[in-house]
Scaffold this motif. Structure first.
Motif, PDB file in Angstrom:
ATOM      1  N   ARG A   1     -19.705   0.279  -1.902  1.00 24.46           N
ATOM      2  CA  ARG A   1     -18.664   1.192  -1.383  1.00 24.46           C
ATOM      3  C   ARG A   1     -17.064   0.652  -1.787  1.00 24.46           C
ATOM      4  O   ARG A   1     -16.680   0.403  -3.152  1.00 24.46           O
ATOM      5  CB  ARG A   1     -18.084  -0.402  -0.281  1.00 24.46           C
ATOM      6  CG  ARG A   1     -19.168  -0.516   1.300  1.00 24.46           C
ATOM      7  CD  ARG A   1     -17.959  -0.926   2.026  1.00 24.46           C
ATOM      8  NE  ARG A   1     -18.995  -1.701   3.396  1.00 24.46           N
ATOM      9  CZ  ARG A   1     -18.713  -0.892   4.861  1.00 24.46           C
ATOM     10  NH1 ARG A   1     -18.461   0.319   4.413  1.00 24.46           N
ATOM     11  NH2 ARG A   1     -20.022  -0.969   5.409  1.00 24.46           N
TER      12      ARG A   1
ATOM     13  N   ASN B   1     -13.482   2.438  -2.242  1.00 28.89           N
ATOM     14  CA  ASN B   1     -11.767   3.440  -1.895  1.00 28.89           C
ATOM     15  C   ASN B   1     -11.538   4.020  -2.840  1.00 28.89           C
ATOM     16  O   ASN B   1     -11.469   3.678  -4.356  1.00 28.89           O
ATOM     17  CB  ASN B   1     -10.883   2.235  -0.736  1.00 28.89           C
ATOM     18  CG  ASN B   1     -11.867   1.927   0.557  1.00 28.89           C
ATOM     19  OD1 ASN B   1     -11.953   3.517   1.525  1.00 28.89           O
ATOM     20  ND2 ASN B   1     -12.019   0.753   0.910  1.00 28.89           N
TER      21      ASN B   1
ATOM     22  N   PHE C   1     -16.700   8.016  -0.149  1.00 28.07           N
ATOM     23  CA  PHE C   1     -15.751   7.007  -0.072  1.00 28.07           C
ATOM     24  C   PHE C   1     -15.698   6.066   0.920  1.00 28.07           C
ATOM     25  O   PHE C   1     -15.454   7.591   2.277  1.00 28.07           O
ATOM     26  CB  PHE C   1     -14.500   7.322  -1.324  1.00 28.07           C
ATOM     27  CG  PHE C   1     -14.673   7.515  -2.326  1.00 28.07           C
ATOM     28  CD1 PHE C   1     -13.216   7.002  -3.245  1.00 28.07           C
ATOM     29  CD2 PHE C   1     -15.648   7.848  -3.253  1.00 28.07           C
ATOM     30  CE1 PHE C   1     -13.532   6.052  -3.914  1.00 28.07           C
ATOM     31  CE2 PHE C   1     -15.952   8.018  -4.797  1.00 28.07           C
ATOM     32  CZ  PHE C   1     -14.616   7.216  -5.123  1.00 28.07           C
ATOM     33  N   ASP C   2     -15.505   5.091   1.109  1.00 33.07           N
ATOM     34  CA  ASP C   2     -14.763   4.622   2.249  1.00 33.07           C
ATOM     35  C   ASP C   2     -13.464   5.213   3.254  1.00 33.07           C
ATOM     36  O   ASP C   2     -13.573   6.009   4.235  1.00 33.07           O
ATOM     37  CB  ASP C   2     -14.595   3.183   2.711  1.00 33.07           C
ATOM     38  CG  ASP C   2     -16.252   2.850   2.593  1.00 33.07           C
ATOM     39  OD1 ASP C   2     -17.227   3.298   2.880  1.00 33.07           O
ATOM     40  OD2 ASP C   2     -16.048   1.503   2.523  1.00 33.07           O
ATOM     41  N   GLY C   3     -12.755   5.611   1.999  1.00 31.80           N
ATOM     42  CA  GLY C   3     -11.138   5.938   2.414  1.00 31.80           C
ATOM     43  C   GLY C   3     -10.528   5.855   1.185  1.00 31.80           C
ATOM     44  O   GLY C   3     -10.734   6.151   0.176  1.00 31.80           O
ATOM     45  N   ILE C   4      -8.920   6.846   1.040  1.00 34.13           N
ATOM     46  CA  ILE C   4      -8.475   6.979   0.312  1.00 34.13           C
ATOM     47  C   ILE C   4      -7.019   5.795   0.994  1.00 34.13           C
ATOM     48  O   ILE C   4      -7.031   5.933   1.834  1.00 34.13           O
ATOM     49  CB  ILE C   4      -7.338   8.032  -0.024  1.00 34.13           C
ATOM     50  CG1 ILE C   4      -6.908   8.408  -0.667  1.00 34.13           C
ATOM     51  CG2 ILE C   4      -7.026   8.775   1.731  1.00 34.13           C
ATOM     52  CD1 ILE C   4      -5.934   9.140  -1.021  1.00 34.13           C
ATOM     53  N   PHE C   5      -6.710   4.705  -0.096  1.00 30.94           N
ATOM     54  CA  PHE C   5      -5.725   3.513   0.019  1.00 30.94           C
ATOM     55  C   PHE C   5      -4.984   4.204  -0.452  1.00 30.94           C
ATOM     56  O   PHE C   5      -5.037   4.349  -1.858  1.00 30.94           O
ATOM     57  CB  PHE C   5      -6.471   1.867   0.477  1.00 30.94           C
ATOM     58  CG  PHE C   5      -5.464   1.336   0.118  1.00 30.94           C
ATOM     59  CD1 PHE C   5      -5.309   0.903   0.994  1.00 30.94           C
ATOM     60  CD2 PHE C   5      -5.318   0.261  -1.306  1.00 30.94           C
ATOM     61  CE1 PHE C   5      -4.460  -0.333   1.274  1.00 30.94           C
ATOM     62  CE2 PHE C   5      -4.119  -0.714  -0.962  1.00 30.94           C
ATOM     63  CZ  PHE C   5      -3.761  -1.104   0.362  1.00 30.94           C
TER      64      PHE C   5
ATOM     65  N   LEU D   1     -13.854  10.510   6.346  1.00 34.40           N
ATOM     66  CA  LEU D   1     -12.695   9.972   5.176  1.00 34.40           C
ATOM     67  C   LEU D   1     -11.337   8.850   5.672  1.00 34.40           C
ATOM     68  O   LEU D   1     -10.994   9.746   6.713  1.00 34.40           O
ATOM     69  CB  LEU D   1     -12.009  10.388   4.302  1.00 34.40           C
ATOM     70  CG  LEU D   1     -11.324   9.987   3.033  1.00 34.40           C
ATOM     71  CD1 LEU D   1     -12.288   9.532   2.556  1.00 34.40           C
ATOM     72  CD2 LEU D   1     -10.896  11.123   2.286  1.00 34.40           C
TER      73      LEU D   1
ATOM     74  N   SER E   1     -10.004  -6.112   6.308  1.00 31.84           N
ATOM     75  CA  SER E   1     -10.566  -5.107   4.958  1.00 31.84           C
ATOM     76  C   SER E   1      -9.691  -6.453   4.663  1.00 31.84           C
ATOM     77  O   SER E   1      -8.125  -5.848   4.573  1.00 31.84           O
ATOM     78  CB  SER E   1     -11.185  -3.864   5.355  1.00 31.84           C
ATOM     79  OG  SER E   1     -11.453  -3.004   4.171  1.00 31.84           O
TER      80      SER E   1
ATOM     81  N   TYR F   1     -12.809  -5.811  -1.259  1.00 27.53           N
ATOM     82  CA  TYR F   1     -12.611  -5.318  -2.022  1.00 27.53           C
ATOM     83  C   TYR F   1     -11.955  -5.242  -3.501  1.00 27.53           C
ATOM     84  O   TYR F   1     -10.599  -5.843  -2.884  1.00 27.53           O
ATOM     85  CB  TYR F   1     -11.636  -3.517  -1.410  1.00 27.53           C
ATOM     86  CG  TYR F   1     -12.584  -2.648  -0.379  1.00 27.53           C
ATOM     87  CD1 TYR F   1     -13.558  -1.573  -0.745  1.00 27.53           C
ATOM     88  CD2 TYR F   1     -12.769  -3.430   0.966  1.00 27.53           C
ATOM     89  CE1 TYR F   1     -13.849  -0.470   0.372  1.00 27.53           C
ATOM     90  CE2 TYR F   1     -12.782  -2.322   1.977  1.00 27.53           C
ATOM     91  CZ  TYR F   1     -14.375  -1.298   2.200  1.00 27.53           C
ATOM     92  OH  TYR F   1     -14.455  -0.811   2.753  1.00 27.53           O
TER      93      TYR F   1
ATOM     94  N   ASN G   1     -11.983  -1.282  -4.659  1.00 26.24           N
ATOM     95  CA  ASN G   1     -10.661  -0.490  -4.908  1.00 26.24           C
ATOM     96  C   ASN G   1     -10.593   0.428  -6.167  1.00 26.24           C
ATOM     97  O   ASN G   1      -9.511  -0.392  -7.103  1.00 26.24           O
ATOM     98  CB  ASN G   1      -9.571  -1.114  -3.944  1.00 26.24           C
ATOM     99  CG  ASN G   1      -8.553  -0.087  -3.256  1.00 26.24           C
ATOM    100  OD1 ASN G   1      -8.880   0.832  -2.573  1.00 26.24           O
ATOM    101  ND2 ASN G   1      -7.025  -0.944  -2.834  1.00 26.24           N
TER     102      ASN G   1
END
Length: 467
Positions: free
Chosen positions: A6, A8, A51-55, A99, A243, A278, A393
């Motif tokens: 994964r 991020n 991508f899982d997301g933007i952190f 996202l 997470s 992550y 990440n």
């Protein structure tokens, strides 16, 4: 079948973030952080890369340990100027469909009652794609500028955070029953007041007697992230987080952290594999190892060792300007410098402050992987298999070039190996996409104990009760 990896994107509403001085690179866009198009372009790129997301990280305060003032941080753009992260959620959501959007907010500087409304609002406006990275903050400058004499001691900040979470869970999970909103036009009843409850929280740190101001959002409690690595931080994560983000330059260190965390999650009665971990890394990738190394050498021309030391001084609490740049640092030296050397290079006998500054100028506290698609894919798969980490990440060196390179070069190779998904999973909310279950916190999470409306209905609204 290889374990799927994964990703991020690790960002911050500032210039440069983890790679000091790279804002000067002619292809870098990080100085555009204040423009909505910077974020919408990035969000669409990340969604293209699945991508899982933007952190989005954040700090309250500024880095003024180095030299005893903020001058170096300001001159080098070491995470200052920095804008509010939560306001980015809506434009990112409007530009994307899948996202996730992780936002960092501190329990030390936000009142839980007003923050609960801001959090619910963001979850509504993103259709349930918001996540909250729970932090307790670490800069003295932040404490001083909100009227405190000094930063609260580390474990005391986590004690406050535990009660903070209790207040949030009561507001988000318990104040409004699931069927409180009826929207009955015939009777003229929008919400049933018998199903909206005052939480009557009277604790050590907060007094919150009333009802939550927002109706339940798609996730009720947005997805919970946490990045603590101390003993108190790991215990907090084991109880609350879904997470977790971790920094580790070594495979054994990462493996030990993941194992410890999962054991503590299990001890809390939760599924140890139900918490995603992550690791912070930076990837410099190209068609061949030679081209990737050439790209790294090009980036080195723009680094700012002094900007990196401003950050590292803030992270460690030790003024690196007071140490001779080329003086060797022995591994058994007491204090923050030795600790950081052990973190960065446990096998290296002697480092100087200059070595540390140059090393931390790209990627900050995260490990840097440099190589061809095959080389980097091999390394990532090895780290995942050896440490039980779930993903990475990713920090950038040059915005948005670093993420574009990962998406054009690395993602297709991982997909070819069966180690990266080829489409987003079903579900609308971030929690559904990450875990394949419902949009709300599972029954094994401690928040579930605050869902029973009976606990709020038995007492007069003004009665003082212990939380």
């Amino acid at each position: 079948m290889s374990k799927q990896i994964r990703f991020n994107a690790f960002e911050m509403n500032c210039v440069g973030h983890q790679s000091s001085g790279l804002w000067r690179h002619p292809r870098d866009r990080s100085w555009q952080y204040k423009d909505i198009s910077y974020w919408t372009d990035l969000a669409q790129l990340l969604e293209q890369g699945l991508f899982d997301g933007i952190f989005i990280a954040d700090v309250i305060g500024y880095y003024d340990v180095y030299g005893g003032n903020v001058d170096t941080a300001v001159r080098e753009a070491s995470q200052i100027p920095v804008n509010d992260p939560l306001q980015l959620a809506a434009p990112i959501a409007m530009a994307t469909q899948h996202l996730g959007i992780g936002i960092t907010i501190s329990t030390t500087y936000e009142h839980p009652y007003t923050f609960a409304r801001r959090l619910s609002t963001a979850d509504h406006l993103t259709g349930g794609r918001i996540g909250w990275n729970i932090v307790t903050s670490y800069l003295d400058s932040g404490a001083r500028n909100v009227g405190n004499h000094e930063l609260l001691e580390h474990d005391a900040r986590y004690e406050r955070a535990e009660e903070y979470m209790e207040v949030l869970y009561k507001l988000l999970e318990g104040s409004w029953e699931p069927d409180a909103v009826v929207r009955d036009r015939e009777r003229g009843v929008f919400a049933d007041p018998q199903k909206v409850h005052a939480i009557r929280h009277h604790g050590k740190f907060w007094q919150v007697p009333g009802v939550h101001m927002s109706e339940p959002s798609p996730q009720r409690t947005p997805l919970l992230f946490q990045a603590g690595s101390s003993g108190a931080g790991v215990r907090f994560a084991a109880r609350n987080a879904e997470s977790v983000f971790v920094n580790s330059h070594t495979l054994p260190g990462l493996k030990s952290y993941v194992s410890t965390l999962r054991q503590q999650v299990a001890a809390e009665g939760r599924d140890p594999q139900g918490v995603l971990v992550y690791a912070l890394i930076t990837i410099i990738v190209d068609e061949t190892d030679e081209k990737a190394q050439a790209k790294w050498r090009e980036y080195q021309q723009y680094i700012s060792p002094e900007g990196a030391l401003a950050l590292i001084s803030g992270w460690s609490g030790q003024d690196f300007s007071a140490v001779e740049r080329h003086q060797p640092i022995e591994k058994d030296t007491a204090g923050g410098i030795a600790s950081l050397v052990n973190t960065f290079a446990p096998q290296q006998e002697n480092w100087s402050v200059q070595d540390l500054a140059e090393f931390g100028s790209i990627g900050g506290l995260g490990k840097v992987f440099i190589g061809s698609v095959a080389t980097v894919a091999d390394q990532l798969q090895y780290w995942v298999n050896e440490t039980d980490v779930d993903g990475f990440n990713l920090a950038y060196v040059v915005a948005h070039e670093t993420f574009a390179d990962v998406i054009s070069w690395l993602v297709p190779e991982l997909q070819r190996r069966g180690a990266y998904r080829t489409a987003y999973p079903p579900g609308k909310t971030l929690r559904e996409k990450l875990f394949g279950q419902g949009p709300h916190l599972p029954g094994s999470h401690p928040a579930q104990r605050y869902r029973d409306p009976a606990q709020y209905a038995d007492q007069p609204a003004d009665e003082e009760v212990k939380a």
